[in-house]
Design a protein around this motif. Structure first.
Motif: not given
Length: 158
Positions: A48-51, A55-59, A95-100, A104-107
């Motif tokens: 489960k490596e970052p993808n 790997n780009n939260l907030g971008k 929207s930037p990538i967000v996480e909870e 992860y979510k982007t729109t």
């Protein structure tokens, strides 16, 4: 006698190569284990490596070229199939990538007309699962790669 000599020589060569490299790598389908010869530590690298998403939260998706990515971008294309061209065409306001909780979510939506066409991309890092929600003219289409990803109201509001 010759066989013992050859076997001993092979063992010595292997031992020497391990000393020079300082580690041996053992792999299987899911994990890579690195055994360092100068210590007793074993380092396990999970599959489960970052993808590109995790790997780009907030971008922003356009900033990281999400749709051009060979892993997640390809999976988005495969999952969205006949909707793919419309998703990319209308992914103008994003929207930037967000996480909870590792979800992860982007729109993205149609410029100057978000209510007409919008897309939400969800990625569950724990289960390596992808969902795409397309809202077109008040009709929702949910595309699931490996099942539904829990989509909390907190994540929806981000």
């Amino acid at each position: 006698m010759k066989k013992i000599f050859v076997a001993t020589a092979c063992i010595l060569m292997f031992t020497q190569s391990c000393k020079e490299k300082k580690e041996a790598v053992i792999t299987n389908d899911k994990d890579t284990i690195v055994v360092k010869s100068d210590s007793t530590n074993i380092e396990k690298k999970s599959d489960k490596e970052p993808n590109i998403i995790s790997n780009n939260l907030g971008k922003y998706p356009s900033e990281i070229k999400l749709f051009e990515d060979t892993t997640i971008g390809s999976r988005i294309k495969t999952l969205s199939d006949k909707h793919y061209d419309a998703i990319v065409k209308n992914f103008n306001v994003e929207s930037p990538i967000v996480e909870e909780n590792e979800i992860y979510k982007t729109t993205g939506c149609k410029k100057n007309d978000c209510p007409t066409y919008s897309t939400t991309i969800l990625y569950d890092a724990k289960n390596d699962n992808l969902n795409i929600i397309i809202n077109e003219n008040s009709k929702s289409t949910v595309l699931k790669e490996k099942g539904a990803i829990p989509y909390s109201s907190t994540l929806k509001s981000k």
